[in-house]
Design a protein around this motif. Sequence first.
Motif, PDB file in Angstrom:
ATOM      1  N   ARG A 122      52.127  36.580  20.964  1.00 14.47           N
ATOM      2  CA  ARG A 122      53.347  37.038  21.616  1.00 14.47           C
ATOM      3  C   ARG A 122      53.007  37.665  22.968  1.00 14.47           C
ATOM      4  NH1 ARG A 122      57.141  41.606  18.947  1.00 14.47           N
ATOM      5  NH2 ARG A 122      55.432  42.870  19.694  1.00 14.47           N
ATOM      6  N   MET A 123      51.916  38.436  22.977  1.00 13.83           N
ATOM      7  CA  MET A 123      51.506  39.101  24.192  1.00 13.83           C
ATOM      8  C   MET A 123      51.084  38.080  25.255  1.00 13.83           C
ATOM      9  SD  MET A 123      48.616  41.996  24.497  1.00 13.83           S
ATOM     10  CE  MET A 123      47.302  40.924  24.997  1.00 13.83           C
ATOM     11  N   LEU A 124      50.297  37.093  24.838  1.00 12.16           N
ATOM     12  CA  LEU A 124      49.826  36.091  25.797  1.00 12.16           C
ATOM     13  C   LEU A 124      51.002  35.338  26.416  1.00 12.16           C
ATOM     14  CD1 LEU A 124      46.697  34.565  23.998  1.00 12.16           C
ATOM     15  CD2 LEU A 124      46.763  36.179  25.889  1.00 12.16           C
ATOM     16  N   PHE A 125      51.964  34.970  25.567  1.00 13.01           N
ATOM     17  CA  PHE A 125      53.097  34.202  26.085  1.00 13.01           C
ATOM     18  C   PHE A 125      54.016  35.048  26.955  1.00 13.01           C
ATOM     19  CE2 PHE A 125      52.415  31.494  22.152  1.00 13.01           C
ATOM     20  CZ  PHE A 125      51.721  30.529  22.868  1.00 13.01           C
ATOM     21  N   PHE A 126      53.957  36.353  26.744  1.00 17.03           N
ATOM     22  CA  PHE A 126      54.835  37.224  27.520  1.00 17.03           C
ATOM     23  C   PHE A 126      54.188  37.643  28.851  1.00 17.03           C
ATOM     24  CE2 PHE A 126      57.397  41.081  28.333  1.00 17.03           C
ATOM     25  CZ  PHE A 126      58.644  40.526  28.181  1.00 17.03           C
ATOM     26  N   ALA A 127      52.888  37.503  28.938  1.00 16.23           N
ATOM     27  CA  ALA A 127      52.155  37.972  30.120  1.00 16.23           C
ATOM     28  C   ALA A 127      52.727  37.446  31.447  1.00 16.23           C
ATOM     29  CB  ALA A 127      50.674  37.646  29.993  1.00 16.23           C
ATOM     30  N   PRO A 128      53.102  36.156  31.524  1.00 17.62           N
ATOM     31  CA  PRO A 128      53.649  35.683  32.813  1.00 17.62           C
ATOM     32  C   PRO A 128      54.882  36.450  33.272  1.00 17.62           C
ATOM     33  CG  PRO A 128      53.123  33.815  31.418  1.00 17.62           C
ATOM     34  CD  PRO A 128      52.949  35.042  30.562  1.00 17.62           C
ATOM     35  N   VAL A 129      55.657  36.975  32.327  1.00 15.40           N
ATOM     36  CA  VAL A 129      56.881  37.687  32.689  1.00 15.40           C
ATOM     37  C   VAL A 129      56.565  38.927  33.521  1.00 15.40           C
ATOM     38  CG1 VAL A 129      58.907  38.894  31.787  1.00 15.40           C
ATOM     39  CG2 VAL A 129      58.053  36.868  30.624  1.00 15.40           C
ATOM     40  N   VAL A 130      55.479  39.593  33.192  1.00 13.08           N
ATOM     41  CA  VAL A 130      55.183  40.855  33.868  1.00 13.08           C
ATOM     42  C   VAL A 130      54.288  40.667  35.089  1.00 13.08           C
ATOM     43  CG1 VAL A 130      55.401  42.169  31.753  1.00 13.08           C
ATOM     44  CG2 VAL A 130      53.163  41.351  32.441  1.00 13.08           C
ATOM     45  N   THR A 131      53.862  39.429  35.328  1.00 10.72           N
ATOM     46  CA  THR A 131      52.910  39.203  36.401  1.00 10.72           C
ATOM     47  C   THR A 131      53.605  39.154  37.755  1.00 10.72           C
ATOM     48  OG1 THR A 131      51.701  37.882  34.830  1.00 10.72           O
ATOM     49  CG2 THR A 131      51.028  37.744  37.100  1.00 10.72           C
ATOM     50  N   ASN A 132      52.883  39.598  38.752  1.00  5.78           N
ATOM     51  CA  ASN A 132      53.444  39.613  40.098  1.00  5.78           C
ATOM     52  C   ASN A 132      53.607  38.201  40.640  1.00  5.78           C
ATOM     53  OD1 ASN A 132      53.304  39.727  43.145  1.00  5.78           O
ATOM     54  ND2 ASN A 132      53.604  41.863  42.559  1.00  5.78           N
ATOM     55  N   TRP A 181      57.527  28.811  33.823  1.00  8.87           N
ATOM     56  CA  TRP A 181      56.327  29.521  33.376  1.00  8.87           C
ATOM     57  C   TRP A 181      56.559  31.032  33.383  1.00  8.87           C
ATOM     58  CZ3 TRP A 181      52.799  32.893  35.814  1.00  8.87           C
ATOM     59  CH2 TRP A 181      51.598  33.090  35.129  1.00  8.87           C
ATOM     60  N   PHE A 184      59.742  31.754  30.313  1.00  7.18           N
ATOM     61  CA  PHE A 184      59.914  31.327  28.925  1.00  7.18           C
ATOM     62  C   PHE A 184      59.582  32.466  27.951  1.00  7.18           C
ATOM     63  CE2 PHE A 184      55.381  30.346  29.228  1.00  7.18           C
ATOM     64  CZ  PHE A 184      54.926  30.674  27.970  1.00  7.18           C
ATOM     65  N   ILE A 186      60.522  35.531  28.163  1.00  8.34           N
ATOM     66  CA  ILE A 186      61.741  36.304  27.921  1.00  8.34           C
ATOM     67  C   ILE A 186      62.582  35.618  26.853  1.00  8.34           C
ATOM     68  CG2 ILE A 186      63.918  37.061  28.929  1.00  8.34           C
ATOM     69  CD1 ILE A 186      62.505  37.453  31.542  1.00  8.34           C
ATOM     70  N   VAL A 189      60.988  36.083  23.424  1.00  8.50           N
ATOM     71  CA  VAL A 189      61.174  37.416  22.829  1.00  8.50           C
ATOM     72  C   VAL A 189      62.604  37.603  22.324  1.00  8.50           C
ATOM     73  CG1 VAL A 189      61.362  39.840  23.470  1.00  8.50           C
ATOM     74  CG2 VAL A 189      59.306  38.562  24.021  1.00  8.50           C
TER      75      VAL A 189
ATOM     76  N   THR B  40      49.295  28.500  29.101  1.00 16.05           N
ATOM     77  CA  THR B  40      49.956  29.647  29.723  1.00 16.05           C
ATOM     78  C   THR B  40      48.970  30.485  30.516  1.00 16.05           C
ATOM     79  OG1 THR B  40      51.417  29.694  27.818  1.00 16.05           O
ATOM     80  CG2 THR B  40      51.466  31.604  29.267  1.00 16.05           C
ATOM     81  N   MET B  41      47.768  30.603  29.980  1.00 10.21           N
ATOM     82  CA  MET B  41      46.774  31.490  30.573  1.00 10.21           C
ATOM     83  C   MET B  41      46.018  30.848  31.725  1.00 10.21           C
ATOM     84  SD  MET B  41      46.737  34.469  29.269  1.00 10.21           S
ATOM     85  CE  MET B  41      48.473  34.506  28.962  1.00 10.21           C
ATOM     86  N   PHE B  44      45.825  32.500  35.088  1.00  5.73           N
ATOM     87  CA  PHE B  44      45.054  33.752  35.081  1.00  5.73           C
ATOM     88  C   PHE B  44      43.556  33.473  35.083  1.00  5.73           C
ATOM     89  CE2 PHE B  44      49.006  35.083  32.836  1.00  5.73           C
ATOM     90  CZ  PHE B  44      49.460  35.951  33.797  1.00  5.73           C
ATOM     91  N   LEU B 220      57.310  48.386  36.546  1.00  6.24           N
ATOM     92  CA  LEU B 220      57.174  46.938  36.676  1.00  6.24           C
ATOM     93  C   LEU B 220      58.073  46.407  37.784  1.00  6.24           C
ATOM     94  CD1 LEU B 220      55.927  44.468  35.230  1.00  6.24           C
ATOM     95  CD2 LEU B 220      57.986  44.392  33.844  1.00  6.24           C
ATOM     96  N   ASN B 224      56.343  44.943  41.206  1.00  7.17           N
ATOM     97  CA  ASN B 224      56.473  43.503  41.446  1.00  7.17           C
ATOM     98  C   ASN B 224      57.565  43.153  42.441  1.00  7.17           C
ATOM     99  OD1 ASN B 224      54.392  42.911  39.753  1.00  7.17           O
ATOM    100  ND2 ASN B 224      55.687  42.352  38.018  1.00  7.17           N
ATOM    101  N   VAL B 272      49.377  45.966  36.325  1.00  2.00           N
ATOM    102  CA  VAL B 272      50.450  45.605  35.409  1.00  2.00           C
ATOM    103  C   VAL B 272      49.888  44.976  34.133  1.00  2.00           C
ATOM    104  CG1 VAL B 272      52.428  44.104  35.088  1.00  2.00           C
ATOM    105  CG2 VAL B 272      52.152  45.347  37.219  1.00  2.00           C
ATOM    106  N   PHE B 276      50.275  46.448  30.528  1.00  2.00           N
ATOM    107  CA  PHE B 276      50.929  45.584  29.562  1.00  2.00           C
ATOM    108  C   PHE B 276      50.080  45.443  28.301  1.00  2.00           C
ATOM    109  CE2 PHE B 276      51.530  41.108  28.102  1.00  2.00           C
ATOM    110  CZ  PHE B 276      52.755  41.327  27.496  1.00  2.00           C
ATOM    111  N   GLN B 280      52.286  46.769  25.364  1.00  2.00           N
ATOM    112  CA  GLN B 280      53.139  45.581  25.326  1.00  2.00           C
ATOM    113  C   GLN B 280      54.324  45.729  24.385  1.00  2.00           C
ATOM    114  OE1 GLN B 280      53.142  42.687  22.992  1.00  2.00           O
ATOM    115  NE2 GLN B 280      51.628  43.332  21.488  1.00  2.00           N
ATOM    116  N   ILE B 287      62.791  44.491  26.853  1.00  2.00           N
ATOM    117  CA  ILE B 287      63.447  43.221  27.133  1.00  2.00           C
ATOM    118  C   ILE B 287      64.405  42.847  26.008  1.00  2.00           C
ATOM    119  CG2 ILE B 287      63.104  40.748  27.377  1.00  2.00           C
ATOM    120  CD1 ILE B 287      62.204  41.914  29.823  1.00  2.00           C
TER     121      ILE B 287
END
Lengths: 304, 293
Positions: A122-132, A181, A184, A186, A189, B40-41, B44, B220, B224, B272, B276, B280, B287
């Motif tokens: 869940r955390m990995l998939f949510f990471a893009p949401v919080v990224t700058n 990317w 998704f 959001i 969750v 997804t990663m 990063f 956040l 951002n 961030v 997070f 998290q 949200i």
Amino acid sequence: MTSTPVVGTRRPTRRRAHRTAVAWLFLTPFALVFLLYTAVPTVAALGFSLTDLRGTDLRHPLAVDFTGLDNFVRLLQDESFLRDILNTALFVAVGVPLTMVIGFALAVVLNSGIRRLRGTFRMLFFAPVVTNVVAVALIWQYAFNANGTVNKVLGVVGLAGPNWLDDPNLAMPVVILLGVWRNFGIAMVLFLAGLQAIPDDVYEAASLDGAGRWRQLRHITLPLLLPTTLMVSVLLTVFYLQVFDEPYLLTNGGPLGSTESVALYTYHQFGAGEFGMSSAASFVMLVLVALVSLVQFRLLRSRV
Amino acid sequence: MTAVAALKSAETVTDRVAPRRRSVTGPLLYGALVLCALLTMLPFLWVISGSLRSLDEIRSDPGAWIPQHVTFDNFLRLFRTEGFGQFMVNSVVVAVMVVAGNIVAASAAGYALAKLDFAGKRLAFGAVMAAMMVPFTAVFVTQFVITVDLGLADTLTGIALPGVAMPLSVFIMRQYAMSIPDELLEAARIDGAGEFRIFFRIFLPLAGPAVATITIMSFLASWNNFIWPLIVAQSMSSYTLPVGLAATSQAAAHVTDYGLMLAGAIVVMLPVLLLFLFLQRYFVQGISGTGMR
């Protein structure tokens, strides 16, 4: 929630007046910023959209010509604005379903078969949401370069990749991809929250009756999740209607305006000193978002 | 104190584990999830590997993945780049203003909207909801005019001000305040405590989780935020990190100092992502709490 203690109040009106004063004191910090940065600007934007502000010193906007609906007429005649509406519609039409399908699928999987590592996923998939977004857009730009990572991968399969962001037909998909990317997580969750609200025994009853996974998904999960689904779709529609960051950072609307959104049009008009046009375009945006939000309100109300 | 414990446990319930059900096709699902997570990663992972490669390496083979010689040279150059330290300080200052403002404004407003009975309450709540729906692009021109009129253009205060009272924060705080039993406040009222005393002595100590959520959400949003600082900041001395990074990268587009940009991207993302990583649960709650009910 009206907690009105009637215990020994001789003068209820006076007491209520006092309470109102105290409550508004609590509300003051928020109210000030709200007035200054939401209420006044909204009304003023409407006023601006009815005036010719070309080359005006915005500090004295009251000294300008009132031109009625001229700006709106010009908008409708501006081919680039119409194109931008189509671009934005495309972003919504492709982005919303795509974001929802991915978010929904991940939510269902995370909510069912998976017990271990659920939090991690869940955390990995949510990471893009919080990224700058600026940081990510840089990566995107680089990855979709003529000799960037994406084309390197295509090269392995023997394909010669194009220069994605310089191609009017390919730039938009890349811009949408970045939007999907980023968002998704959001959708995922929100769907997860919706799924967890469905009582366990409904499924148990169904499986006792011999309903398999698919039938459970079709006849229980999807119908019960309908309110969540509507809510997520409205939320994402409002998001994507206002899309700015992705096209601004990746292509600044290009090539040939193929990725310019309505929001970006507003910004570009602003930059060109066309404050009236910019405000008119933003008013169109306001109406669109308000309409979608109204739908959301109705949906929310029908649920409660 | 039992009330606090009750609230704490109520709070964990919202993040409860999903109902237990038989798990089937486990390995397949895990496989699919791992694949999705990797996809997804990718950005990063790639930016990390890229930032650790030397400029020559990046230039000779921009699409490569594994750094041949790991180097922190990009970061060193970044911190020596003119203005970068300033951007960072600016971002931090703006974020502190925004977070502090949100805590003050939202806890007070949220408390009033949830727990006080007063004339104009519906109007006030309607305004909060409406404020959430006004698209930024519809008002930024006039917001900018106001900022200029206040003499705050190109200042950090001007960048922070619109964000110091986010309607979302008020909404979160109100939802949380609703969950606090009225009896608790009523008891204090009967004992003769004034509203401010109740707010500071009873409500705020209980509102920890909501304050945490608001802190994270507003940090956040501020960290951002891109488009508003882009409009208000006119000189490098008031650029925030994202604006500075975007400006640097646009200026450097032809020089292609990707090493510098990738290192910059990491520095912008890192706070961030770290936050997070540790918090998290609050992010996710914030949200899902805003979307639902």
